[in-house]
Design a protein around this motif. Structure first.
Motif, PDB file in Angstrom:
ATOM      1  N   ASP A   3       0.678  -1.339  -0.108  1.00  0.00           N
ATOM      2  CA  ASP A   3      -0.014   0.031   0.085  1.00  0.00           C
ATOM      3  C   ASP A   3       0.992   1.369  -0.090  1.00  0.00           C
ATOM      4  OD1 ASP A   3      -2.395  -1.468  -0.118  1.00  0.00           O
ATOM      5  OD2 ASP A   3      -2.578  -1.353   2.266  1.00  0.00           O
ATOM      6  N   ARG A   4       1.962   1.307   0.737  1.00  0.00           N
ATOM      7  CA  ARG A   4       2.719   2.412   1.150  1.00  0.00           C
ATOM      8  C   ARG A   4       3.389   2.611  -0.611  1.00  0.00           C
ATOM      9  NH1 ARG A   4       3.340   7.178   2.680  1.00  0.00           N
ATOM     10  NH2 ARG A   4       5.602   7.999   2.907  1.00  0.00           N
ATOM     11  N   GLU A   5       3.953   1.514  -1.363  1.00  0.00           N
ATOM     12  CA  GLU A   5       4.518   1.621  -2.672  1.00  0.00           C
ATOM     13  C   GLU A   5       3.474   2.400  -3.662  1.00  0.00           C
ATOM     14  OE1 GLU A   5       7.890  -1.547  -3.452  1.00  0.00           O
ATOM     15  OE2 GLU A   5       6.007  -2.410  -2.684  1.00  0.00           O
ATOM     16  N   ALA A   6       2.344   1.859  -3.381  1.00  0.00           N
ATOM     17  CA  ALA A   6       1.324   2.415  -4.431  1.00  0.00           C
ATOM     18  C   ALA A   6       0.853   3.854  -3.807  1.00  0.00           C
ATOM     19  CB  ALA A   6      -0.201   1.826  -4.160  1.00  0.00           C
ATOM     20  N   GLU A   7       1.030   4.165  -2.642  1.00  0.00           N
ATOM     21  CA  GLU A   7       0.775   5.568  -2.338  1.00  0.00           C
ATOM     22  C   GLU A   7       1.994   6.607  -2.975  1.00  0.00           C
ATOM     23  OE1 GLU A   7       0.394   8.664   1.765  1.00  0.00           O
ATOM     24  OE2 GLU A   7       0.424   6.232   1.912  1.00  0.00           O
ATOM     25  N   LEU A   8       3.354   6.056  -2.747  1.00  0.00           N
ATOM     26  CA  LEU A   8       4.356   7.000  -3.198  1.00  0.00           C
ATOM     27  C   LEU A   8       4.449   6.773  -4.779  1.00  0.00           C
ATOM     28  CD1 LEU A   8       7.150   5.550  -0.819  1.00  0.00           C
ATOM     29  CD2 LEU A   8       6.026   7.650  -0.625  1.00  0.00           C
ATOM     30  N   GLU A   9       3.988   5.775  -5.568  1.00  0.00           N
ATOM     31  CA  GLU A   9       3.768   5.900  -6.886  1.00  0.00           C
ATOM     32  C   GLU A   9       2.733   7.185  -7.353  1.00  0.00           C
ATOM     33  OE1 GLU A   9       5.722   4.977  -9.424  1.00  0.00           O
ATOM     34  OE2 GLU A   9       6.763   3.031  -8.228  1.00  0.00           O
ATOM     35  N   ARG A  10       1.759   7.116  -6.603  1.00  0.00           N
ATOM     36  CA  ARG A  10       0.741   8.192  -6.722  1.00  0.00           C
ATOM     37  C   ARG A  10       1.546   9.505  -6.434  1.00  0.00           C
ATOM     38  NH1 ARG A  10      -2.651   4.303  -4.552  1.00  0.00           N
ATOM     39  NH2 ARG A  10      -2.614   5.273  -2.479  1.00  0.00           N
ATOM     40  N   VAL A  12       4.531  10.409  -6.805  1.00  0.00           N
ATOM     41  CA  VAL A  12       5.358  10.490  -8.156  1.00  0.00           C
ATOM     42  C   VAL A  12       4.636  11.021  -9.120  1.00  0.00           C
ATOM     43  CG1 VAL A  12       7.051   9.393  -9.536  1.00  0.00           C
ATOM     44  CG2 VAL A  12       7.400   9.124  -7.001  1.00  0.00           C
ATOM     45  N   GLU A  13       3.652  10.352  -9.543  1.00  0.00           N
ATOM     46  CA  GLU A  13       2.773  10.646 -10.779  1.00  0.00           C
ATOM     47  C   GLU A  13       2.080  12.099 -10.462  1.00  0.00           C
ATOM     48  OE1 GLU A  13       1.855  10.409 -14.320  1.00  0.00           O
ATOM     49  OE2 GLU A  13       2.868   8.644 -13.120  1.00  0.00           O
ATOM     50  N   ARG A  14       1.970  12.493  -9.208  1.00  0.00           N
ATOM     51  CA  ARG A  14       1.302  14.028  -9.112  1.00  0.00           C
ATOM     52  C   ARG A  14       2.483  14.913  -9.524  1.00  0.00           C
ATOM     53  NH1 ARG A  14      -1.975  14.515  -3.829  1.00  0.00           N
ATOM     54  NH2 ARG A  14      -1.947  16.700  -4.390  1.00  0.00           N
ATOM     55  N   ARG A  16       5.053  14.680 -11.267  1.00  0.00           N
ATOM     56  CA  ARG A  16       5.377  14.562 -12.854  1.00  0.00           C
ATOM     57  C   ARG A  16       4.583  15.621 -13.520  1.00  0.00           C
ATOM     58  NH1 ARG A  16       5.577   8.199 -13.054  1.00  0.00           N
ATOM     59  NH2 ARG A  16       7.671   7.824 -12.579  1.00  0.00           N
ATOM     60  N   GLN A  17       3.372  15.648 -12.997  1.00  0.00           N
ATOM     61  CA  GLN A  17       2.348  16.798 -13.632  1.00  0.00           C
ATOM     62  C   GLN A  17       2.798  18.215 -13.478  1.00  0.00           C
ATOM     63  OE1 GLN A  17      -1.418  15.444 -12.129  1.00  0.00           O
ATOM     64  NE2 GLN A  17      -1.223  13.388 -12.973  1.00  0.00           N
ATOM     65  N   HIS A  18       3.689  18.470 -12.523  1.00  0.00           N
ATOM     66  CA  HIS A  18       3.980  19.817 -12.458  1.00  0.00           C
ATOM     67  C   HIS A  18       4.927  20.463 -13.444  1.00  0.00           C
ATOM     68  CE1 HIS A  18       5.286  23.599 -10.406  1.00  0.00           C
ATOM     69  NE2 HIS A  18       4.545  23.195  -9.521  1.00  0.00           N
ATOM     70  N   GLU A  19       4.819  21.475 -13.888  1.00  0.00           N
ATOM     71  CA  GLU A  19       5.229  21.981 -15.097  1.00  0.00           C
ATOM     72  C   GLU A  19       7.037  22.167 -14.957  1.00  0.00           C
ATOM     73  OE1 GLU A  19       5.079  26.867 -15.474  1.00  0.00           O
ATOM     74  OE2 GLU A  19       3.001  25.623 -15.768  1.00  0.00           O
ATOM     75  N   ALA A  20       7.204  22.437 -13.692  1.00  0.00           N
ATOM     76  CA  ALA A  20       8.788  22.417 -13.277  1.00  0.00           C
ATOM     77  C   ALA A  20       9.532  21.197 -13.198  1.00  0.00           C
ATOM     78  CB  ALA A  20       9.031  23.250 -12.007  1.00  0.00           C
ATOM     79  N   VAL A  21       8.771  19.849 -13.387  1.00  0.00           N
ATOM     80  CA  VAL A  21       9.357  18.749 -13.159  1.00  0.00           C
ATOM     81  C   VAL A  21       9.755  18.079 -14.442  1.00  0.00           C
ATOM     82  CG1 VAL A  21       9.055  16.535 -12.245  1.00  0.00           C
ATOM     83  CG2 VAL A  21       8.321  18.414 -10.899  1.00  0.00           C
ATOM     84  N   ALA A  22      10.950  17.581 -14.493  1.00  0.00           N
ATOM     85  CA  ALA A  22      11.575  16.947 -15.808  1.00  0.00           C
ATOM     86  C   ALA A  22      11.043  15.619 -15.611  1.00  0.00           C
ATOM     87  CB  ALA A  22      12.929  17.169 -15.925  1.00  0.00           C
TER      88      ALA A  22
END
Length: 100
Positions: A3-10, A12-14, A16-22
């Protein structure tokens, strides 16, 4: 996947959506899980990302490991600036071994 890995993956996905993030991804140190964020050249770490990470118990490596210096959680990676955040919930649970 825990569950923790899934939470951290979500998380990370959020990020990645930020315009400053490569790029953003999960990594492991010898004993800890890290959230790693690469910023586009010339970008500063958005405060909202720091707030997001801390709300999920991920803190800057400089704070967790007591590294000295301004923004010592950051380092240069090609044209990007790489930040590392340590998952405090699972800190110390991971083990890496050296094979001879």
């Amino acid at each position: 996947m825990t569950d923790r890995e899934a939470e951290l993956e979500r998380l990370v996905e959020r990020a990645r959506q930020h315009e400053a993030v490569a790029d953003a991804f999960l990594a492991k140190s010898f004993t800890d899980r890290l959230v790693v964020v690469d910023l586009e050249a010339g970008e500063s770490l958005p405060r909202e990302l720091v707030t997001l990470f801390t709300s999920h118990d991920c803190y800057g490596a400089d704070e967790v490991y007591d590294w000295d210096g301004e923004d010592s959680s950051a380092g240069e990676f090609g044209d990007a600036t790489r930040y590392q955040f340590v998952d405090q919930r699972t800190r110390g649970e991971h083990r890496s071994y050296v094979a001879e």
